[in-house]
Motif scaffolding. Structure first.
Motif, PDB file in Angstrom:
ATOM      1  N   GLN A  11       0.828  -1.217   0.000  1.00  0.00           N
ATOM      2  CA  GLN A  11       0.000   0.000   0.000  1.00  0.00           C
ATOM      3  C   GLN A  11       0.862   1.268   0.000  1.00  0.00           C
ATOM      4  N   LEU A  12       2.069   1.153   0.555  1.00  0.00           N
ATOM      5  CA  LEU A  12       2.944   2.320   0.631  1.00  0.00           C
ATOM      6  C   LEU A  12       3.513   2.701  -0.735  1.00  0.00           C
ATOM      7  N   GLU A  13       3.314   1.849  -1.732  1.00  0.00           N
ATOM      8  CA  GLU A  13       3.757   2.171  -3.091  1.00  0.00           C
ATOM      9  C   GLU A  13       2.667   2.869  -3.895  1.00  0.00           C
ATOM     10  N   SER A  14       1.463   2.957  -3.317  1.00  0.00           N
ATOM     11  CA  SER A  14       0.324   3.457  -4.095  1.00  0.00           C
ATOM     12  C   SER A  14       0.214   4.976  -4.117  1.00  0.00           C
ATOM     13  N   GLY A  15       0.925   5.665  -3.245  1.00  0.00           N
ATOM     14  CA  GLY A  15       0.825   7.118  -3.197  1.00  0.00           C
ATOM     15  C   GLY A  15       1.686   7.792  -4.258  1.00  0.00           C
ATOM     16  N   PRO A  16       1.642   9.112  -4.288  1.00  0.00           N
ATOM     17  CA  PRO A  16       2.401   9.861  -5.315  1.00  0.00           C
ATOM     18  C   PRO A  16       3.879  10.034  -4.980  1.00  0.00           C
ATOM     19  N   TRP A  17       4.307   9.586  -3.783  1.00  0.00           N
ATOM     20  CA  TRP A  17       5.675   9.841  -3.339  1.00  0.00           C
ATOM     21  C   TRP A  17       6.553   8.609  -3.526  1.00  0.00           C
ATOM     22  N   PRO A  18       7.871   8.814  -3.581  1.00  0.00           N
ATOM     23  CA  PRO A  18       8.786   7.661  -3.638  1.00  0.00           C
ATOM     24  C   PRO A  18       8.605   6.785  -2.402  1.00  0.00           C
ATOM     25  N   SER A  19       8.786   5.498  -2.562  1.00  0.00           N
ATOM     26  CA  SER A  19       8.534   4.554  -1.480  1.00  0.00           C
ATOM     27  C   SER A  19       9.777   3.710  -1.203  1.00  0.00           C
ATOM     28  N   PHE A  20      10.094   3.548   0.090  1.00  0.00           N
ATOM     29  CA  PHE A  20      11.210   2.676   0.459  1.00  0.00           C
ATOM     30  C   PHE A  20      10.910   1.225   0.086  1.00  0.00           C
ATOM     31  N   VAL A  21       9.615   0.887  -0.021  1.00  0.00           N
ATOM     32  CA  VAL A  21       9.234  -0.479  -0.395  1.00  0.00           C
ATOM     33  C   VAL A  21       9.686  -0.771  -1.825  1.00  0.00           C
ATOM     34  N   THR A  22       9.454   0.155  -2.715  1.00  0.00           N
ATOM     35  CA  THR A  22       9.891  -0.003  -4.106  1.00  0.00           C
ATOM     36  C   THR A  22      11.400  -0.128  -4.176  1.00  0.00           C
ATOM     37  N   ASP A  23      12.086   0.721  -3.407  1.00  0.00           N
ATOM     38  CA  ASP A  23      13.550   0.672  -3.400  1.00  0.00           C
ATOM     39  C   ASP A  23      14.052  -0.684  -2.896  1.00  0.00           C
ATOM     40  N   LEU A  24      13.415  -1.198  -1.840  1.00  0.00           N
ATOM     41  CA  LEU A  24      13.841  -2.486  -1.283  1.00  0.00           C
ATOM     42  C   LEU A  24      13.615  -3.639  -2.273  1.00  0.00           C
ATOM     43  N   LYS A  25      12.490  -3.592  -2.973  1.00  0.00           N
ATOM     44  CA  LYS A  25      12.215  -4.645  -3.957  1.00  0.00           C
ATOM     45  C   LYS A  25      13.257  -4.621  -5.072  1.00  0.00           C
ATOM     46  N   ARG A  26      13.632  -3.427  -5.483  1.00  0.00           N
ATOM     47  CA  ARG A  26      14.662  -3.316  -6.518  1.00  0.00           C
ATOM     48  C   ARG A  26      16.013  -3.820  -6.003  1.00  0.00           C
ATOM     49  N   GLN A  27      16.335  -3.463  -4.750  1.00  0.00           N
ATOM     50  CA  GLN A  27      17.604  -3.904  -4.159  1.00  0.00           C
ATOM     51  C   GLN A  27      17.627  -5.413  -3.957  1.00  0.00           C
ATOM     52  N   ALA A  28      16.467  -6.005  -3.710  1.00  0.00           N
ATOM     53  CA  ALA A  28      16.398  -7.448  -3.458  1.00  0.00           C
ATOM     54  C   ALA A  28      16.801  -8.266  -4.674  1.00  0.00           C
ATOM     55  N   GLU A  29      16.733  -7.672  -5.867  1.00  0.00           N
ATOM     56  CA  GLU A  29      17.179  -8.385  -7.065  1.00  0.00           C
ATOM     57  C   GLU A  29      18.678  -8.639  -7.004  1.00  0.00           C
ATOM     58  N   LYS A  30      19.422  -7.740  -6.321  1.00  0.00           N
ATOM     59  CA  LYS A  30      20.867  -7.919  -6.158  1.00  0.00           C
ATOM     60  C   LYS A  30      21.217  -8.530  -4.812  1.00  0.00           C
ATOM     61  N   LYS A  31      20.442  -8.188  -3.788  1.00  0.00           N
ATOM     62  CA  LYS A  31      20.710  -8.649  -2.428  1.00  0.00           C
ATOM     63  C   LYS A  31      19.471  -9.387  -1.907  1.00  0.00           C
ATOM     64  N   PRO A  32      19.426 -10.721  -2.062  1.00  0.00           N
ATOM     65  CA  PRO A  32      18.215 -11.490  -1.717  1.00  0.00           C
ATOM     66  C   PRO A  32      17.759 -11.314  -0.271  1.00  0.00           C
ATOM     67  N   GLU A  33      18.695 -10.958   0.662  1.00  0.00           N
ATOM     68  CA  GLU A  33      18.271 -10.781   2.053  1.00  0.00           C
ATOM     69  C   GLU A  33      17.237  -9.664   2.204  1.00  0.00           C
ATOM     70  N   CYS A  34      17.164  -8.780   1.206  1.00  0.00           N
ATOM     71  CA  CYS A  34      16.175  -7.697   1.285  1.00  0.00           C
ATOM     72  C   CYS A  34      14.745  -8.224   1.201  1.00  0.00           C
TER      73      CYS A  34
END
Length: 426
Positions: A11-34
């Motif tokens: 739900q935190l990705e649904s607003g108009p602002w940048p989300s740490f959730v989106t950033d973490l999902k992107r980082q998890a592609e390189k760092k699975p512990e994310c």
């Protein structure tokens, strides 16, 4: 590591602002512990309790601070964050970096940790979020040997000093915040890395009363630039502002047309001490009533400037609302010369006098401001050797009794003894 269902975090990705959730999902592609970071935070949202165990004796050899130990309390469910220590890295003065330096720092962090960062934490430090215990020493080696950068402070010690841009970029700065912060950081490496205080201790350096690092609200010693003489006035520039030829607020507007500049409404009437007025087409200032709020200078930067006899006001005792509630620092020294010419000797002597007293009388986990509250400001001023002045008075005295020390009344004790003997002889 498997992905986890995270409907609450999503739900935190649904607003108009940048989300740490989106950033973490992107980082998890390189760092699975994310993925496990996301899973555990989702569980915390669901259970409404944290699943991080804060603390633990963990660090690098020879240092008592700089690493905030953190472990998962559900490690079998999320093995990727079984260890998830935070590393505080001392920031350069005013947070100036080269892109080359930042890239190198991120390469080191990708090598030894999760790749998650917080630029910057409320401590001022660079915050590197999430590494395992066995990576701490190799990470520390790379930081200090490849980057020549040290850990910051954590625990009951001096926290990493912080400062504003100062004279490197700001025309209002009344002393060299960069040099002051750098020199005191170098001088107090032992106090930063080896906790020995009753609780945390911070000093922050702002070049002018705008206080862009919020030192007065966040630091045990706030060094805030000021001036001793009169505000400099360019009357010709004042006329240009009145005529509308110069934009107020340095031209910084929020996309709204505020209409024609009105010096009476926007400057004179907003002076908190009413020490300004217009007379014969000129701006007048009763400088002895000025509290250095900076409003008039901020609104008309081409017409007004701080004085030339510059230094700093030193305030003591700010803190966050841990025990008795948040409090601003108390003004202790209205004006102190802050100069590299004498190696900041007066400021250093002032700070160390506070430490000597606080380390003796401060209780465990008691900030300097709380110790001051407990013993009373008059006692603190006496210990610091500072004469009371009207600026120290917070409110009128409500206690009808006045108590004097014997040494404050000439011949006080001897006079009382003589009076006692005279009455009994009679």
């Amino acid at each position: 590591m498997a992905k986890h269902e995270t409907p609450l975090l999503d739900q935190l990705e649904s607003g108009p602002w940048p989300s740490f959730v989106t950033d973490l999902k992107r980082q998890a592609e390189k760092k699975p512990e994310c993925w496990d970071i996301l899973g555990q935070v989702e569980l915390s949202y669901k259970d409404r309790i944290t699943h991080w165990k804060h603390g633990g004796i963990v660090g690098v050899f020879g240092y008592g601070g700089g690493i905030v130990g953190r472990y998962s309390d559900v490690p079998k469910q999320f093995p990727g964050v079984e260890h998830f220590h935070t590393v505080r890295v001392a920031q350069p003065a005013s947070k100036y970096y080269s892109t080359k330096h930042l890239r190198h720092l991120m390469e080191i962090w990708e090598k030894h940790g999760s790749g998650m960062t917080n630029f910057h934490g409320s401590t001022g430090d660079i915050i590197l979020l999430g590494t395992r215990t066995e990576h701490l020493e190799p990470l520390f080696w790379d930081l200090t040997h490849d980057l020549n950068q040290d850990l910051g402070g954590s625990g009951s010690n001096l926290r990493t000093p912080a400062n504003c841009l100062g004279q490197s970029r700001c025309e209002w700065s009344c002393y060299d915040t960069e040099e002051c912060c750098h020199q005191l950081t170098i001088k107090y490496q032992d106090e930063i890395h080896r906790p020995a205080f009753p609780y945390k201790f911070k000093f922050k350096f702002s070049g002018c009363p705008n206080d862009c690092v919020a030192a007065i609200a966040r630091s045990d010693v706030a060094v805030i630039g000021t001036w001793k003489d009169n505000i400099r006035i360019d009357q010709a520039a004042v006329k240009e502002y009145i005529a509308g030829n110069y934009p107020s607020n340095g031209g910084a507007h929020s996309g709204r047309d505020w209409g024609k500049f009105d010096i009476q409404k926007e400057v004179v009437d907003l002076c908190p001490t009413k020490c300004m007025w217009m007379e014969g087409g000129e701006l007048k200032i009763d400088d002895k009533e000025c509290t250095r709020c900076m409003h008039c200078i901020n609104v008309m930067p081409r017409a007004l400037r701080p004085g030339v006899d510059t230094g700093a006001t030193v305030c003591v005792g700010a803190k966050a609302p841990i025990l008795d509630g948040a409090q601003f620092a108390t003004l202790i020294v209205p004006f102190m010369k802050i100069s590299a010419d004498n190696e900041f000797e007066e400021l250093i002597e002032f700070i160390e006098k506070i430490w000597d007293w606080w380390m003796e009388v401060g209780k465990n986990r008691e900030r300097v401001g709380e110790t001051m509250q407990r013993v009373g400001l008059p006692t603190f001023l006496s210990i610091m050797g500072v004469d009371p002045i009207p600026q120290h008075v917070k409110e009128p005295r409500s206690n009808p009794y006045v108590f004097w020390k014997d040494e404050e009344v000439p011949g006080g004790f001897e006079r009382d003894v003589e009076e006692f003997r005279r009455r009994h002889a009679a």
